[in-house]
Every structure is written in C-alpha cells, then in structure tokens.
Design a protein around this motif. Structure first.
Motif, short mmCIF file in Angstrom:
data_model
loop_
_atom_site.label_atom_id
_atom_site.label_comp_id
_atom_site.label_asym_id
_atom_site.label_seq_id
_atom_site.Cartn_x
_atom_site.Cartn_y
_atom_site.Cartn_z
N ARG A 95 14.00 -2.34 0.74
CA ARG A 95 13.69 -2.86 -0.41
C ARG A 95 13.82 -2.56 -2.01
O ARG A 95 13.99 -2.52 -2.82
N MET A 96 11.82 -2.00 -1.75
CA MET A 96 11.29 -1.48 -2.61
C MET A 96 10.27 -0.46 -3.11
O MET A 96 10.63 -0.25 -3.84
N CYS A 97 10.88 0.62 -1.95
CA CYS A 97 10.12 1.51 -1.98
C CYS A 97 10.86 2.13 -2.84
O CYS A 97 12.40 2.31 -2.70
N PRO A 98 10.66 3.17 -3.98
CA PRO A 98 12.05 3.91 -4.63
C PRO A 98 12.04 5.26 -4.07
O PRO A 98 13.07 5.55 -4.19
N CYS A 99 11.49 5.79 -2.33
CA CYS A 99 12.09 7.12 -2.23
C CYS A 99 12.41 6.73 -0.99
O CYS A 99 12.67 5.29 -0.62
N PRO A 100 13.17 7.45 -0.56
CA PRO A 100 13.89 7.51 1.27
C PRO A 100 12.75 7.01 2.10
O PRO A 100 11.72 7.02 2.40
N VAL A 101 12.91 5.48 3.10
CA VAL A 101 12.53 5.22 3.97
C VAL A 101 13.39 5.62 5.52
O VAL A 101 14.77 5.20 5.89
N TRP A 102 12.20 6.14 6.17
CA TRP A 102 13.09 6.30 7.17
C TRP A 102 11.73 5.12 8.23
O TRP A 102 11.14 5.38 8.72
N VAL A 103 13.12 4.45 8.94
CA VAL A 103 12.51 3.51 9.81
C VAL A 103 12.90 3.89 11.71
O VAL A 103 13.86 3.49 11.99
N ILE A 104 11.73 4.32 12.16
CA ILE A 104 11.59 4.94 13.69
C ILE A 104 11.62 4.02 15.09
O ILE A 104 10.91 3.45 15.29
N LYS A 105 12.34 4.20 15.35
CA LYS A 105 12.48 3.16 16.91
C LYS A 105 11.33 3.36 17.51
O LYS A 105 11.15 4.64 17.72
N PRO A 106 10.02 2.68 18.27
CA PRO A 106 9.40 2.86 18.71
C PRO A 106 9.20 4.13 19.75
O PRO A 106 8.69 4.90 20.15
N GLU A 107 10.11 3.78 20.43
CA GLU A 107 11.19 4.99 21.69
C GLU A 107 11.99 5.38 21.35
O GLU A 107 12.50 6.25 22.23
N GLN A 108 12.00 6.03 20.76
CA GLN A 108 13.15 6.94 19.75
C GLN A 108 12.72 8.80 20.54
O GLN A 108 11.86 8.71 20.20
N GLU A 109 13.46 8.94 21.07
CA GLU A 109 13.03 11.03 21.19
C GLU A 109 13.15 11.59 20.00
O GLU A 109 13.76 11.27 19.04
N MET A 110 12.57 12.63 20.72
CA MET A 110 12.19 13.92 19.18
C MET A 110 13.50 14.11 18.94
O MET A 110 13.55 14.91 17.78
N ALA A 166 0.99 -1.56 0.12
CA ALA A 166 0.00 -0.22 0.01
C ALA A 166 0.81 1.24 -0.68
O ALA A 166 0.83 2.12 -0.86
N LEU A 167 1.68 1.30 1.29
CA LEU A 167 2.57 2.92 0.61
C LEU A 167 3.77 2.68 -0.46
O LEU A 167 3.68 3.88 -0.36
N ILE A 168 4.33 1.69 -0.88
CA ILE A 168 4.80 1.50 -2.32
C ILE A 168 4.06 2.25 -2.94
O ILE A 168 4.40 2.82 -4.18
N GLN A 169 2.77 1.69 -3.36
CA GLN A 169 2.58 1.80 -4.59
C GLN A 169 1.42 3.41 -3.84
O GLN A 169 0.93 4.08 -4.71
N HIS A 170 1.38 3.74 -3.08
CA HIS A 170 0.70 5.70 -2.92
C HIS A 170 1.90 6.71 -3.19
O HIS A 170 1.48 7.05 -3.67
N VAL A 171 3.77 5.79 -2.75
CA VAL A 171 4.40 6.87 -3.83
C VAL A 171 4.44 6.88 -4.49
O VAL A 171 4.94 7.70 -5.49
N GLY A 172 3.97 5.70 -4.96
CA GLY A 172 4.10 5.61 -7.04
C GLY A 172 3.13 6.13 -7.68
O GLY A 172 3.29 6.60 -8.87
N SER A 173 2.54 6.69 -7.22
CA SER A 173 1.18 7.18 -7.65
C SER A 173 0.99 8.39 -7.29
O SER A 173 0.12 9.29 -8.07
N GLY A 174 2.07 8.91 -6.73
CA GLY A 174 2.04 10.36 -5.53
C GLY A 174 2.95 11.21 -5.81
O GLY A 174 3.78 10.70 -6.72
N SER A 175 3.02 11.77 -5.38
CA SER A 175 4.47 13.10 -4.91
C SER A 175 5.21 12.86 -3.91
O SER A 175 6.10 13.21 -3.81
#
Length: 296
Positions: free
Chosen positions: A128-143, A91-100
């Motif tokens: 692996r497959m998303c065409p744009c940068p991907v930021w994966v955040i730890k649940p406990e990551q400080e702001m 869903a996320l990859i295809q939203h990226v592909g169809s949007g900006s």
C-alpha cells in the motif's frame, strides 16, 4: 523496459537466529534477478519488537552466516546486512525513500493466522505505501517460474505491469499471460436493440481487437513471441484474474496499483485490494509514476 538497478531485501530470522525459509527464498530470488540484470542488492532486518511480541530470537550471527553464504554463491554486487530498529515495513519504506532502491523483495509470512488472509500486515503495508515495486514471494516458490500473469487495464501502470512481467518471463524463460477485463460501453449496451445483433457484435469485436493490439504493441511483450499470451474477459478485473489463476496456475501475478480516494498511498485500487487477500501465489505490485508514499 523497466529494469531494477538497486534491490532492497527485507530479511527475517527465527527463534534460533537463522534465516526463515521465506527470507532465504526471497534472498535467492533477489540475488538471481540481480545477476541477470546487473543490479545491486542490499539487505535490511528490523530488530523492532512490539510489546505483544514474546518471540525471543537467537544469535543473529547464524543468520548472518547463512546470508553471507548466499551472497558468496551469487555474482551480484551486495552489501552487508543492515539492522534497523524501526517497524519492519517502515524501515524498508524509509530505506527506499532515502536511497536509490527501485524494487523491494520480501517473503510472505511462513504461517497464516487466518485462512482468509494470504498476506501478513508487513506485506500489506509495503504494497500500500512503498513508493517502488514490491515483490512478495511465497516461502516455497521455485526458483524458475512455470508461468507469470500480468494484469492490465490498458493504463500507463498497466503497461508497466506487462513490462515487468515480460522482463521476468524473459529471464526464466516462461510464458506470460497478459489478462485484461474489458467492459461494454453503456452506449453500446443501450443501442443493442436498435442496431441489431450484427452491429452489436462488430462493436464488441472492435473493443476486443483494440485491447489486443494495445497489449501486443508493448515492445517487451512483443519480444516474447509465442510465449506471450493475451487473455481477455468481459467481466470484472478481479474475476478475470482469479479465473486465469485457477486455469493457468501462474506462480507469480503482476499487478499495477493506483492511489484512489484522495489519500495518497493508503489505498491501491479496487482490483488490487480485492485480490491481495485471495491470491495464494507470489505477487509483484507496480506503482504508477505519480504515486506518493505517505511515509516521509
């Protein structure tokens, strides 16, 4: 300098219908970044459930209300939550592909089923497959980040990783460690006994100096001044990054990824593949400009 203009956030809800800890944190980070760089933020939730998934989710209006509160507290331009019945990563990859969208933000899963895997299947598929940068955040990551590490092999995508790391380090502000693993050319190794120790040392120093100049010449890195640190190591890239993480304890690592093996999008390079399962901190993966996603 690459600055995100349109951020897509993947959200998840628990059995009560409330935002999971990780999704709430990912939303906060995305909204904060959007405020700082003037980007728009969209939110997507996958309602897909596999035959093996017995989880029953509660009233999503609970999560919607929580998300609306986070949006109301932010000055960023946002849109309403979109529900999508496709698999989450798809869903996320295809939203990226169809949007900006030019950045996807998701949370690491809240609980790990295996100690040797720091990432879930959704995050791995996106990386692996998303065409744009991907930021994966730890649940406990400080702001606010304490330190950011960006790895480069001195290629174009490595420069992009440094630029993105510098962008975030400027917003915090915090230190940015630019790490590069350099290798001795085979010719220099073979000629060591012939040219002697002094000439060998000069040849090695030239490699180190050239790498340092390359990194410091990146305008976004230069703007950091004393907050920009160059760390070089004569080792494998994955070993150099893991050593840096152990010593400096950054809460975010930025990696450039590459497509290899002739299969566009499926593989992201030896270094990234080795590190994704080992790094416990948040991750930001940058794709090269010629990356082609296998998801249409």
């Amino acid at each position: 300098m690459m600055t995100p203009n349109h951020i897509l956030v993947g959200t998840d809800f628990d059995e009560r219908g409330a935002l999971t800890e990780g999704s709430a944190n990912a939303a906060r980070h995305a909204l904060r970044l959007a405020e700082q760089c003037g980007a728009k933020v969209d939110f997507v939730h996958s309602t897909y459930r596999s035959a093996e998934d017995s989880t029953i989710h509660g009233d999503l209006n609970v999560g919607r209300a929580e998300l609306a509160k986070l949006q109301a507290e932010s000055a960023a331009v946002t849109s309403e939550l979109v529900l999508d019945d496709r698999r989450p990563a798809l869903a996320l990859i295809q939203h990226v592909g169809s949007g900006s969208h030019d950045l996807v933000v998701v949370a690491k899963r809240n609980h790990r089923r295996r100690d040797d895997r720091k990432l879930g299947s959704v995050s791995m598929m996106l990386l692996r497959m998303c065409p744009c940068p991907v930021w994966v955040i730890k649940p406990e990551q400080e702001m606010a980040h304490n330190a950011i590490a960006a790895a480069t092999d001195l290629s174009a995508v490595g420069d992009l990783a440094i630029q993105y790391g510098a962008l975030l380090a400027n917003y915090e502000p915090c230190k940015l460690f630019a790490v590069h693993a350099w290798q001795l050319p085979l010719e220099l190794q073979m000629s060591h006994s012939r040219i002697g120790d002094e000439e060998f040392r000069k040849g090695t120093q030239q490699i180190i100096d050239a790498a340092t100049r390359h990194i410091r010449a990146i305008p976004a890195f230069a703007e950091l001044g004393e907050r920009g640190k160059v760390l070089l190591a004569n080792s494998t890239p994955s070993a150099a990054i893991l050593e840096l993480v152990e010593k400096q304890n950054p809460d975010l690592v930025v990696l450039g990824t590459v497509s290899r093996g002739g299969i566009s999008g499926f593989l992201i390079g030896n270094t990234a593949e080795k590190l994704l399962y080992k790094l416990d901190c948040s991750l930001l993966a940058i794709k090269p400009d010629d990356f082609i996603s296998p998801v249409s």
